[in-house]
Design an enzyme around this catalytic site. Sequence first.
Site, mmCIF file in Angstrom:
data_model
loop_
_atom_site.group_PDB
_atom_site.id
_atom_site.type_symbol
_atom_site.label_atom_id
_atom_site.label_comp_id
_atom_site.label_asym_id
_atom_site.label_seq_id
_atom_site.Cartn_x
_atom_site.Cartn_y
_atom_site.Cartn_z
ATOM 1 N N ILE A 1 0.817 -1.216 0.000
ATOM 2 C CA ILE A 1 0.000 0.000 0.000
ATOM 3 C C ILE A 1 0.845 1.258 0.000
ATOM 4 C CG2 ILE A 1 -2.146 -0.878 0.971
ATOM 5 C CD1 ILE A 1 -1.102 -0.008 3.732
ATOM 6 N N GLY A 2 2.115 1.118 0.195
ATOM 7 C CA GLY A 2 2.925 2.335 0.195
ATOM 8 C C GLY A 2 4.396 1.990 0.246
ATOM 9 N N GLY B 1 8.082 3.995 1.369
ATOM 10 C CA GLY B 1 8.936 5.124 1.714
ATOM 11 C C GLY B 1 10.307 4.815 1.153
ATOM 12 N N PHE C 1 12.936 3.894 2.840
ATOM 13 C CA PHE C 1 13.586 2.730 3.415
ATOM 14 C C PHE C 1 12.597 1.746 3.997
ATOM 15 C CE2 PHE C 1 13.377 5.830 6.718
ATOM 16 C CZ PHE C 1 14.023 6.956 6.211
ATOM 17 N N ALA C 2 11.390 1.831 3.590
ATOM 18 C CA ALA C 2 10.410 0.856 4.057
ATOM 19 C C ALA C 2 9.340 0.628 3.004
ATOM 20 C CB ALA C 2 9.754 1.360 5.338
ATOM 21 N N THR C 3 8.872 -0.605 2.974
ATOM 22 C CA THR C 3 7.712 -0.909 2.145
ATOM 23 C C THR C 3 6.557 -1.125 3.105
ATOM 24 O OG1 THR C 3 9.145 -2.049 0.604
ATOM 25 C CG2 THR C 3 6.808 -2.505 0.418
ATOM 26 N N VAL C 4 5.419 -0.582 2.768
ATOM 27 C CA VAL C 4 4.277 -0.750 3.673
ATOM 28 C C VAL C 4 3.249 -1.668 3.022
ATOM 29 C CG1 VAL C 4 2.507 0.454 5.006
ATOM 30 C CG2 VAL C 4 4.713 1.548 4.632
ATOM 31 N N ASP D 1 8.174 16.940 11.881
ATOM 32 C CA ASP D 1 8.000 16.696 10.444
ATOM 33 C C ASP D 1 6.517 16.656 10.087
ATOM 34 O OD1 ASP D 1 8.714 16.291 7.845
ATOM 35 O OD2 ASP D 1 9.186 14.161 8.059
#
Length: 842
Positions: free
Chosen positions: A44-45, A47, A49-52, A160
Amino acid sequence: MDTSWVAETRASTSTATTNGPWSIESRQKLKLDQVGNYHIVKSIGRGNFATVKLAKHEIAKTKVAVKIVDKTTIEPENLIKIEREIEILKRLEHPHIVKLYEVMRSDRFIYIVTEYCSGGEMFETLVERGRIAEDEARRWFSQAVSALAYCHEMGVVHRDLKAENVLIDKNNDIRIIDFGFSNFQSAGHLLKTSCGSPPYAAPELLLANDYDGTKADIWSLGVLLYIMVTGGFPFPGDSIDKLKRAIFSGPFKIPYFVSVECSDLLRKMLVLTPAKRYNIQQVQQHRWLTTKCEDSLSASTNNLPNDHLLNTKISEKKKLSTTVLLFLQQHSKWAEEQIIEDVDKKNYDGPIYAAYELLCEKLRAATEDEVADQPRRGSRGSILSGKANVDPEPAAPTISAHHLAQLSLLSSAEYESDDSSASEMCDDSPCSSSRRKDNRQKISEAMPNNQNREQRRHTLCATEPLLPPELLAQLGGVAGLQAAAALQLQQTNIQALLGGQPPGLVHPYGGLLSGFSPLPINEHPTLHIPYMGERRASASEALFAAHLMSAQGAFPTGSESPTASGSGTNMGIEEEGRKYLNQHGSTKRNTVHGMASPIPSALSNQRHLRQIQITASQQSQLEKLYLQHIHKGGRHMSAGSDLFQIKQLQREFQQLGKLAAGGASPTHAHSLATDSSSFSLKCTPRISITDENNKLLGPPVGPSSSATFNPVAMFDQKANEVLYGSERPATVIGFTTNQAINSGASTPDQSHFRSESRGTTLICAAEPVEVVHEVKVFFDGKKIQYEESADEKDGCWINTPGIRLFIRPTEDRTHVELVLLQEFSERIAEELVYLLKNLDYI
Ligand SMILES: Nc1ncnc2c1ncn2[C@@H]1O[C@H](COP(=O)(O)OP(=O)(O)OP(=O)(O)O)[C@@H](O)[C@H]1O
């Protein structure tokens, strides 16, 4: 730590079907279908350094988001950001902050399980819809304020806050995410690291001063509110330097349609000097939040900050739900004592607490639904007995067979009804659902340099230690515990949480951002994105560093103890701003909102337009057109018998452009903004009368005699009135491109809108050859002639009279840049986009 519960990840890879650099072999994807107690559904997303992934809890059958971090592929400083986020999320619990359920770790991956927000990012909504109504904005904003007030009370600063870090859940409520730049800040302590996203960054951060994080959060929140109610940024700038100039060059403008109360709040949040800026309590008490319009009463009442509600929810949680306890015993192998212990400790590092919480939430939702379905029990009673209505009962503390059955039923029902099939799962795509894909597409269109989308998501870690020892001590002793106790947040053993600093959290180094390059101001018609192509990027000192060097030279940050203003220097922010402007030029950079400029690229801002002066002959021609226009009752002037005049005038304007580019001749006395001197001015004068929505209206109001006719001044004045004044309808004399006229747009704003929607980038997982083939078949089918040519970037052009396509490979994707020229047929273009989107099957 006992990690025996971490289920072995089941992974598989896709098989290769073709060879060569474009082969699927070269970009095998990790397919993941189970981690811990979670069944992975789809991506679903993503970033940087991350996959969601969207996942489903095996027992509760509830949807969750699993953020998967591959430790082997990210820099240590980014790993620290992730650890920071985990530690802070463990300490926070608020209805409008994304809830953490579980953290799992393997040698290679960290899995962070949080609640799933199905509505996507607020940013997407704003790009899609433009500005939102104030009542709606108030509702979301008050939720954000409530969450931030809670954070500040807990000693946490977010640092942020931005529309991309605000997600919307299924009930249209917001959740703040991304606490990677958060930190603890005790009273009187100032922070040093410049981090966050520049368009949202407070002036003291841009000036590299020590700063009060709570006040910096207020600034970001002010920018967020401004975006919500206007659809644009208050301070445009395609680089940090320009951003600073925009902030310091004078008061920001607020469009006329923003209410007086909301404007007042904005002016109290976006104050240069931190000490004079509102704090979160003052924001909470501002009349724009406390006074509600009658229309939106029901919508907003439920969501205004309400500590009582918060405490009620928290105290409910304190009781262990025996229904859930029994259910868990029946549906898992966990013993009662184990469940009680993990729940009591809020053990995020094991599977029990997550299962318990998810089930409790499910039960609570079911109970609320049940109550809502029943006739209001208190209504009659209140008339007869004078007693208040009966509130919904909290989750039953005793075992309820009814609720137990309900839990089982709900779990299986939701599971069955979910249409997300396993076939969708396991790729690494940034977005799989069609709605989100559409949104992403829209955003992609809105981005100034959309081929850089992958990089836009770079977020770098801050250079401050996560928990400085003195803060840890303070927090354990005073701030953290007192705040937690005061809010009766949870029965967590906070001492245990604060007892030891997780390894690797304190780090002495910062990140480095590569590839930072200023890009033009984004000219999307709804949400103006003023930032350097790094829309999504949040950055730490490293990002700011290069841009701050000059500022630091100009304003050496004092090493003295913090000043009362919290700026960390002896110089006030305003004073520093003035000094900055003296040193770096004081070009006024007024923002013009709502009236998007009809002229693309270099002349995209009206401030440039204002500086155009026209020749006497242009003046007389415009006047003639204007008078004819009045005579004809407001009919648009760009067609038929006026064509000759238009062309004539256009030539003169082109001449003007050339003069500006090569240095204006003194006889013409034309002046153009220096930074717009490289454009070729291809303007055609148009006269149109618009209402406040830029809809074409009847005859113009305003002067009609030669003596008073001053088109440029009129344009300037009327545009300002339309935007900021109360007078409407207004006469707007606009300049637009031929292209926009040909597209049939009736007003400058509409023409801008249309011309902006012509360039787009699609990202396909399909092989470039496949894309090229499909496009050619498409054109052949339509009997449209095209030319094909190779490009030095290993890409390929396909050009038709109306459509230009540039197809080029990237490492694992195919970028298709689509430019629709003025002659394009909208229908064919739509079909083509549809075809390409269907190829975009990742
Ligand atoms: N709980 C959630 N529910 C739904 N979508 C989510 C959730 N968490 C994250 N996402 C989606 O995944 C995207 C990436 O998540 P996130 O920003 O947390 O990753 P990241 O690697 O920390 O990104 P960044 O590089 O911006 O720091 C988000 O922008 C959002 O669209």
